[in-house]
Write a protein that holds these residues in place. Sequence first.
Motif, PDB file in Angstrom:
ATOM      1  N   ASP A 215       0.818  -1.215   0.000  1.00  0.00           N
ATOM      2  CA  ASP A 215       0.000   0.000   0.000  1.00  0.00           C
ATOM      3  C   ASP A 215       0.852   1.265   0.000  1.00  0.00           C
ATOM      4  O   ASP A 215       0.350   2.362   0.265  1.00  0.00           O
ATOM      5  CB  ASP A 215      -0.950   0.007   1.207  1.00  0.00           C
ATOM      6  CG  ASP A 215      -2.134   0.947   1.008  1.00  0.00           C
ATOM      7  OD1 ASP A 215      -2.659   1.013  -0.118  1.00  0.00           O
ATOM      8  OD2 ASP A 215      -2.517   1.619   1.979  1.00  0.00           O
TER       9      ASP A 215
ATOM     10  N   ARG B 192       2.821   2.331   2.104  1.00  0.00           N
ATOM     11  CA  ARG B 192       2.858   2.962   3.423  1.00  0.00           C
ATOM     12  C   ARG B 192       3.666   2.103   4.390  1.00  0.00           C
ATOM     13  O   ARG B 192       3.685   0.883   4.296  1.00  0.00           O
ATOM     14  CB  ARG B 192       1.439   3.144   3.971  1.00  0.00           C
ATOM     15  CG  ARG B 192       0.564   4.104   3.187  1.00  0.00           C
ATOM     16  CD  ARG B 192      -0.781   4.299   3.896  1.00  0.00           C
ATOM     17  NE  ARG B 192      -1.602   5.320   3.277  1.00  0.00           N
ATOM     18  CZ  ARG B 192      -2.578   5.085   2.411  1.00  0.00           C
ATOM     19  NH1 ARG B 192      -2.843   3.828   2.050  1.00  0.00           N
ATOM     20  NH2 ARG B 192      -3.280   6.069   1.890  1.00  0.00           N
TER      21      ARG B 192
ATOM     22  N   ASP C 227       4.120   7.790   3.782  1.00  0.00           N
ATOM     23  CA  ASP C 227       3.369   7.441   2.571  1.00  0.00           C
ATOM     24  C   ASP C 227       4.251   7.722   1.367  1.00  0.00           C
ATOM     25  O   ASP C 227       4.589   8.873   1.079  1.00  0.00           O
ATOM     26  CB  ASP C 227       2.079   8.271   2.500  1.00  0.00           C
ATOM     27  CG  ASP C 227       1.153   7.816   1.375  1.00  0.00           C
ATOM     28  OD1 ASP C 227       1.615   7.058   0.501  1.00  0.00           O
ATOM     29  OD2 ASP C 227      -0.013   8.235   1.367  1.00  0.00           O
TER      30      ASP C 227
ATOM     31  N   LEU D   2       3.440   7.232  -1.716  1.00  0.00           N
ATOM     32  CA  LEU D   2       2.621   7.719  -2.843  1.00  0.00           C
ATOM     33  C   LEU D   2       1.537   8.643  -2.298  1.00  0.00           C
ATOM     34  O   LEU D   2       0.342   8.347  -2.396  1.00  0.00           O
ATOM     35  CB  LEU D   2       1.999   6.555  -3.609  1.00  0.00           C
ATOM     36  CG  LEU D   2       2.935   5.645  -4.393  1.00  0.00           C
ATOM     37  CD1 LEU D   2       2.171   4.458  -4.977  1.00  0.00           C
ATOM     38  CD2 LEU D   2       3.638   6.420  -5.515  1.00  0.00           C
TER      39      LEU D   2
ATOM     40  N   ALA E 220      -2.211   9.386  -3.766  1.00  0.00           N
ATOM     41  CA  ALA E 220      -2.594   8.371  -4.743  1.00  0.00           C
ATOM     42  C   ALA E 220      -3.739   7.522  -4.197  1.00  0.00           C
ATOM     43  O   ALA E 220      -3.775   7.179  -3.016  1.00  0.00           O
ATOM     44  CB  ALA E 220      -1.414   7.485  -5.081  1.00  0.00           C
ATOM     45  N   HIS E 221      -4.674   7.191  -5.064  1.00  0.00           N
ATOM     46  CA  HIS E 221      -5.795   6.331  -4.708  1.00  0.00           C
ATOM     47  C   HIS E 221      -5.859   5.176  -5.707  1.00  0.00           C
ATOM     48  O   HIS E 221      -5.255   5.226  -6.780  1.00  0.00           O
ATOM     49  CB  HIS E 221      -7.106   7.115  -4.718  1.00  0.00           C
ATOM     50  CG  HIS E 221      -7.112   8.291  -3.774  1.00  0.00           C
ATOM     51  ND1 HIS E 221      -7.279   8.165  -2.419  1.00  0.00           N
ATOM     52  CD2 HIS E 221      -6.941   9.623  -4.016  1.00  0.00           C
ATOM     53  CE1 HIS E 221      -7.233   9.346  -1.852  1.00  0.00           C
ATOM     54  NE2 HIS E 221      -7.035  10.258  -2.791  1.00  0.00           N
TER      55      HIS E 221
ATOM     56  N   ARG F 182      -1.959   1.549  -5.661  1.00  0.00           N
ATOM     57  CA  ARG F 182      -0.888   2.138  -4.863  1.00  0.00           C
ATOM     58  C   ARG F 182       0.351   1.234  -4.871  1.00  0.00           C
ATOM     59  O   ARG F 182       1.059   1.098  -3.878  1.00  0.00           O
ATOM     60  CB  ARG F 182      -1.378   2.393  -3.428  1.00  0.00           C
ATOM     61  CG  ARG F 182      -2.419   3.525  -3.357  1.00  0.00           C
ATOM     62  CD  ARG F 182      -2.844   3.777  -1.916  1.00  0.00           C
ATOM     63  NE  ARG F 182      -1.720   4.002  -1.030  1.00  0.00           N
ATOM     64  CZ  ARG F 182      -1.084   5.179  -0.880  1.00  0.00           C
ATOM     65  NH1 ARG F 182      -1.466   6.235  -1.590  1.00  0.00           N
ATOM     66  NH2 ARG F 182      -0.078   5.285  -0.043  1.00  0.00           N
TER      67      ARG F 182
END
Length: 344
Positions: free
Chosen positions: A84, A86, A95, A97, A100-101, A104
């Motif tokens: 993800d 993260r 994070d 990215l 970003a949604h 990821r």
Amino acid sequence: MTAEYRITESRLGGEPTLVVSAPDDSARAVLALRGATLLSWQVGSEATGHPKELTDGYRDEKELLSQDGVRAGLLAPFPNRVADARYHHDGHDHDLLPGAHGDRLIYHGFARETPFELAHATTAPDSARLLLRTTSIRPGTHPGYPFALDLTAEYTLSADELSITIGATNVGDTTAPYAAGWHPYFTLSRPIDDLTLHIPAHTLIRTDASLVPLPGEDARLPLDHRPTMDFRTPRRLGDAVIDACYADLTPGPAGRIETVLTDPATGEELRVWQYNGYMHVFTGDTLARDPRASIALEPVETMTNAFNRPEHAAALALEPGRTRTFAFGVRYASSETPTAHEAP
């Protein structure tokens, strides 16, 4: 006067490269300064009398810039995926990215796209050594990684071997999470289905559908329980589809852990070596160009998603002022060439 290895400057389109050649041109390597990326490695073949290409690297500037397949990418400050994008480190959430949604996916760090420069080089009649360096990893340069690292990539080329050492020095004032690896694709000039593979590993890392390892000890599966993925006894690859990490690697007589790719028809071998870490294997089935024409044999310090695994926290921690190195390489052997422990 004895001739020495040569190092010359060249270009791949607009990208600067370095060409390293033996005095008789029997060994040759080409490196792009972008990512300190190996583009080509050739060794003289007794069968043909001509240099033989042993890697499947980027062929032009477009491929290098697109990073499709991550061909021979140096993987730092993390190999493979961070779930993800993260992770949590030293009391803070990060994070990689931000904003970003949806998809990821982030993988293989950002050293592979970072400009390096030649810091030092030495040549001799039997080898050449190049030290490439970048100081571009700094807070604010890469989202989600607010740490300062100086990276080096030391390449040594000899008649039948290519050795690499990745070094990272924490030049910041906080402990940084860090691990390295390499993502080369190897070829012995025939489809990989016809080749034999030997991996001296006792454990397979189990993953979910996103190729992220399962939590805790559920990730570790003894290979006795997965015979189709067990290559402790060398066997033909055939139609095996592999994108997996192998653990609990056993060193050979010379102290090196060697993953061996063999062409049974010619006796030629590629011995990918490392002293520690894991071996990730990818049969290249999803490559945009030439799927299954080559195989990725990837020495890595840690398993995938190590940034989110407590058992890797101590190994990842690179304290201020400290330097860590990860050494690996590959040796070519023909049927007449002695193996490493037989060599004088």
